[in-house]
Design a protein around this motif. Structure first.
Motif, PDB file in Angstrom:
ATOM      1  N   THR A   1      19.508 -46.768  44.468  1.00  0.00           N
ATOM      2  CA  THR A   1      19.881 -47.334  43.173  1.00  0.00           C
ATOM      3  C   THR A   1      20.027 -48.833  43.390  1.00  0.00           C
ATOM      4  OG1 THR A   1      22.290 -47.211  43.443  1.00  0.00           O
ATOM      5  CG2 THR A   1      21.173 -45.211  42.638  1.00  0.00           C
ATOM      6  N   LYS A   2      20.508 -49.557  42.380  1.00  0.00           N
ATOM      7  CA  LYS A   2      20.713 -50.998  42.541  1.00  0.00           C
ATOM      8  C   LYS A   2      21.704 -51.303  43.652  1.00  0.00           C
ATOM      9  CE  LYS A   2      19.654 -52.932  38.041  1.00  0.00           C
ATOM     10  NZ  LYS A   2      20.193 -53.664  36.897  1.00  0.00           N
ATOM     11  N   SER A   3      22.719 -50.450  43.802  1.00  0.00           N
ATOM     12  CA  SER A   3      23.788 -50.776  44.746  1.00  0.00           C
ATOM     13  C   SER A   3      23.971 -49.767  45.882  1.00  0.00           C
ATOM     14  CB  SER A   3      25.119 -50.923  43.997  1.00  0.00           C
ATOM     15  OG  SER A   3      25.401 -49.729  43.293  1.00  0.00           O
ATOM     16  N   LEU A   4      23.378 -48.586  45.786  1.00  0.00           N
ATOM     17  CA  LEU A   4      23.601 -47.551  46.802  1.00  0.00           C
ATOM     18  C   LEU A   4      22.286 -47.005  47.344  1.00  0.00           C
ATOM     19  CD1 LEU A   4      26.388 -45.495  44.997  1.00  0.00           C
ATOM     20  CD2 LEU A   4      26.705 -47.179  46.828  1.00  0.00           C
ATOM     21  N   VAL A   5      22.347 -46.523  48.595  1.00  0.00           N
ATOM     22  CA  VAL A   5      21.210 -45.867  49.227  1.00  0.00           C
ATOM     23  C   VAL A   5      21.692 -44.519  49.746  1.00  0.00           C
ATOM     24  CG1 VAL A   5      19.386 -46.063  50.957  1.00  0.00           C
ATOM     25  CG2 VAL A   5      20.345 -48.140  49.945  1.00  0.00           C
TER      26      VAL A   5
END
Length: 140
Positions: free
Chosen positions: A98-102
């Protein structure tokens, strides 16, 4: 060995984790546990195996073109399947970004090539502070 990204991590070096390859959402790391890394059953201690899984997942999240970005573990689940003996190979693969998480999965295979442990984890990517980069340079 941990200077693969210009940052030395003494604990990774202490364990002898070697970076075989990483990039494009995958990673392969290797280590040969020493007797001081064993549990009472003469196999790699679970904490050692979890560290290999953690670092393997973190490197699957990273790209060589972005050396100043690090991956920080948010959560991790580990399952131990069989003894981790001999040379251990960790394989990581990004499942989703996502934009902030992997979101990542990893396996550790024992010397016989059998999966000895599996993990899934969530990581956040962060720019490393300039002080960490400066410390890495002064440690070489």
């Amino acid at each position: 060995m941990s200077a693969a990204r210009g940052l030395t991590v003494p604990f990774i070096d202490h364990l002898g984790i070697e970076f075989v390859r990483y990039g494009q959402g995958e990673s392969h790391l290797r280590m040969v546990p020493k007797p001081e890394h064993f549990n009472g059953f003469a196999m790699a201690h679970g904490g050692v195996v979890m560290t290999l899984l953690d670092v393997t997942m973190a490197f699957a999240a990273l790209e060589p073109e972005q050396p100043d970005v690090g991956a920080i573990t948010v959560e991790m689940k580990t399952t131990f399947l069989r003894p981790s003996k001999g040379t251990l190979n960790g394989y990581g693969k990004v499942v989703h970004r996502t934009k902030s998480l992997v979101f990542i999965e990893a396996t550790v295979c024992n010397e016989a090539g059998d999966i000895s442990a599996k993990a899934s984890g969530t990581f956040v990517l962060k720019q490393r502070p300039a002080s960490a980069s400066a410390a890495a340079v002064s440690n070489h």
